[in-house]
Design a protein around this motif. Sequence first.
Motif, short mmCIF file in Angstrom:
data_model
loop_
_atom_site.label_atom_id
_atom_site.label_comp_id
_atom_site.label_asym_id
_atom_site.label_seq_id
_atom_site.Cartn_x
_atom_site.Cartn_y
_atom_site.Cartn_z
N TYR A 194 0.88 -1.17 0.00
CA TYR A 194 0.00 0.00 0.00
C TYR A 194 0.91 1.21 0.00
O TYR A 194 1.77 1.35 0.88
CB TYR A 194 -0.95 0.05 1.21
CG TYR A 194 -1.77 1.31 1.20
CD1 TYR A 194 -2.85 1.44 0.33
CD2 TYR A 194 -1.44 2.40 2.00
CE1 TYR A 194 -3.59 2.61 0.28
CE2 TYR A 194 -2.18 3.57 1.96
CZ TYR A 194 -3.26 3.67 1.09
OH TYR A 194 -3.98 4.83 1.03
N LYS A 195 0.75 2.07 -0.99
CA LYS A 195 1.55 3.28 -1.09
C LYS A 195 0.63 4.48 -0.95
O LYS A 195 -0.25 4.68 -1.79
CB LYS A 195 2.29 3.34 -2.42
CG LYS A 195 3.33 2.26 -2.58
CD LYS A 195 4.01 2.33 -3.92
CE LYS A 195 4.92 1.14 -4.10
NZ LYS A 195 5.32 0.94 -5.47
N ALA A 196 0.84 5.25 0.09
CA ALA A 196 0.04 6.46 0.29
C ALA A 196 0.50 7.51 -0.70
O ALA A 196 1.66 7.56 -1.09
CB ALA A 196 0.20 6.96 1.72
N SER A 197 -0.43 8.36 -1.12
CA SER A 197 -0.06 9.44 -2.04
C SER A 197 0.71 10.51 -1.26
O SER A 197 0.64 10.58 -0.03
CB SER A 197 -1.30 10.05 -2.69
OG SER A 197 -2.12 10.63 -1.72
N GLU A 198 1.43 11.33 -1.98
CA GLU A 198 2.26 12.35 -1.34
C GLU A 198 1.43 13.39 -0.59
O GLU A 198 1.88 13.94 0.41
CB GLU A 198 3.14 13.03 -2.39
CG GLU A 198 4.21 12.11 -2.93
CD GLU A 198 5.08 12.76 -3.97
OE1 GLU A 198 5.08 14.00 -4.07
OE2 GLU A 198 5.76 12.02 -4.68
N ASP A 199 0.20 13.65 -1.05
CA ASP A 199 -0.62 14.64 -0.36
C ASP A 199 -1.41 14.03 0.80
O ASP A 199 -2.14 14.73 1.49
CB ASP A 199 -1.56 15.34 -1.34
CG ASP A 199 -2.54 14.39 -2.02
OD1 ASP A 199 -2.61 13.19 -1.63
OD2 ASP A 199 -3.24 14.83 -2.95
N GLY A 200 -1.27 12.71 1.00
CA GLY A 200 -1.93 12.06 2.12
C GLY A 200 -3.41 11.83 1.95
O GLY A 200 -4.09 11.41 2.87
N LYS A 201 -3.95 12.07 0.77
CA LYS A 201 -5.39 11.94 0.54
C LYS A 201 -5.78 10.61 -0.08
O LYS A 201 -6.95 10.35 -0.31
CB LYS A 201 -5.87 13.08 -0.35
CG LYS A 201 -5.76 14.43 0.30
CD LYS A 201 -6.29 15.51 -0.61
CE LYS A 201 -6.13 16.87 0.05
NZ LYS A 201 -6.54 17.94 -0.84
N GLY A 202 -4.84 9.79 -0.41
CA GLY A 202 -5.18 8.52 -1.05
C GLY A 202 -3.96 7.66 -1.24
O GLY A 202 -2.94 7.85 -0.59
#
Length: 178
Positions: A78-86
């Motif tokens: 699972y890789k979180a997006s850089e903006d933390g929204k997804g």
Amino acid sequence: MRGRQTVRDMVLSLAVIGILVGAIYIFIPHDESADAAKNAVKTVDYRVELITARRAAPYAVAAPEGLPKTWRATSVSYKASEDGKGGAWHLGLLDPEQQYAAVEQSDAVPRKFIQEVTLGAAKAEGKQAVGSKKWDRYKGDKYNALVREEPGVTTVVTGTAPYGRLADLAAALVAKKS
């Protein structure tokens, strides 16, 4: 005597080396059976990563429930997006015929995400019925895929497995949010 070696000496040396190589081959274990190929791919336990992804993702993360034990998980992330929204959820499996199938989910731009995880597959004619839902079919040089776009998340079941096996995996998916 140096310089007086003959062809006979060379042939005898090669024979001795050949006997040694043959003995080594016979006595060192090697397994070329189907079980050896099956066991060459390491099986992973994805439960912890699934719990983590379900807590972190802004969408309900899908994972299979009730698949036979002949399906084996081989990779998970699972890789979180850089903006933390997804982010992006990945679960790779081998089906009973040792074909690759993966569950890929993301809230990224669907078109780009689908192209990336299907290795450039193109939308094909027709839909695949999976339970009461219809999934879009994609066909590619390397991977086939079933794609379902919903508000806030795109789910892709992709791999080298035939559409029927991909549909089996898609039917077993249960999406939950922790």
